[in-house]
Design a protein around this motif. Sequence first.
Motif, short mmCIF file in Angstrom:
data_model
loop_
_atom_site.label_atom_id
_atom_site.label_comp_id
_atom_site.label_asym_id
_atom_site.label_seq_id
_atom_site.Cartn_x
_atom_site.Cartn_y
_atom_site.Cartn_z
N GLN A 291 23.43 13.75 24.08
CA GLN A 291 24.64 12.98 24.37
C GLN A 291 25.90 13.75 23.98
N ALA B 74 22.88 6.66 27.33
CA ALA B 74 22.70 6.12 25.98
C ALA B 74 21.28 6.28 25.45
N GLU B 75 20.30 6.50 26.36
CA GLU B 75 18.92 6.63 25.91
C GLU B 75 18.59 8.04 25.45
N ASP C 95 24.94 0.69 16.54
CA ASP C 95 23.52 0.71 16.92
C ASP C 95 22.71 -0.25 16.05
N ALA D 245 33.01 10.02 27.15
CA ALA D 245 32.68 8.72 26.57
C ALA D 245 33.92 7.84 26.45
N GLY E 55 24.80 6.34 32.93
CA GLY E 55 25.00 6.44 31.49
C GLY E 55 23.85 7.19 30.85
N HIS F 176 28.17 4.98 17.62
CA HIS F 176 26.72 4.75 17.46
C HIS F 176 26.39 4.36 16.02
#
Length: 424
Positions: free
Chosen positions: A62, A55-56, A83, A20, A53, A79
């Motif tokens: 993750q 991110a979902e 977020d 990351a 990526g 996050h």
Amino acid sequence: MEWTAVYGPGGEVPENKLGAPRWIASSADHIFEEPPKQISTKGKGGSRRVLQGFAELPPSDQLELARDDDEKRALIAAHAHWDAGDSRYLGEWLARAAQLPDFSKLLEQRLRRAPTEVMSLRAEQEAAKGKPDYAQVCARHRALSERTPDSADLRYIAVRCAPDDDARDRAFAEGHARWPEHPWFAMAVGFDANERAQWRQALPLLQQAAKLPQMTEWMSLEAARTQRAIDGESAQAAGAGSLDSRQLKTFLAIEQGAVPRQSPTWAYVALKSGDLAAALDVSKASPEQHAHMLRMAAASDGAPAQMVQEALRQPNAAEPELASAWALAALAEREHDAGAARLREQAMRTDPEDSAKIAAFFDSVRRGGAVSTEQAERALGKINPRSRGIAYATAVVMLGRDCPRAWRDGAKRLLFAAERPYFS
């Protein structure tokens, strides 16, 4: 992650996990987009480099892609800090961030940007529980609500600080009566009904709450569990297909056997079918999963004596999961094992709040004699459905065929196959 899409006879190219990083230079052909299904070439195929990526993905997935602990902490903090308030995994990121040393500063920054954000205010209360500043946090939250009496969100937050469970439940019911369309009050009232085993009253409220993006993952699963309590373990939760929960979909895939055999998750399919040896064999690739599966398999109906003894002799798990910890404690009690008291204490530490209630039920069943099912149920009291199912599962393990049918059925309804031993 960078990976290569190969077209034609070319061999696979190893993927490159990048972690990351904040900045990255990439020469990939496709950046944060899917590569084409096919390409046109004059030769014997070709390839395309892809930068993808994740991110979902859920936080746990993750974090598996992070390269070290420092990167994991940075990922959690990022996050939790940035977020959106209605992000589906914000609650889990905030819960993980609460273990970081600078969580209070992070939360302060979130609340500076959005002073009335429900998820952040909830997190602030949870972080302060049991600490000297809890009363101060709650006083500030009540003052917010009093200054804006028409805000359902802030009234909900203030009610969470009620001094005892009964007062809080009454205030939640009053809030729901005033704001029947408010999903947070619906969740609170639905969860209270669920803890009292009032399944039909709880179900529509949980389904309403599951429409909150930041609660969909959890509430969809709880709604499905409640549907099973009403209609049986084979029930398909009403609306489950339209309520997007990765965990629920995984549980349902296991229930239906729709899991690739090469997947580690297939171990739970084997467990569900009673193939205990296969469940253990598939889980060997992961020591943590294997230890968990050994506890579940050994507590299952029909487990061979050698498997039972192996489970009872395995080293203490650093952080055993609630269901498997209590399954092993029940197994030790049934086998009159010398380590029974130690395993009961280990199970107690997995979730202090619910484990105290499970232990009261467990001890009532363990004493046996003239103790009635009604007395054991009273000892269990008001508790969330999954923990109720875990308590019932301890009775199934301890009593075997002598277990009351209501408890055996309750364990199978309230716990998905991946959450309990195999019960025939």
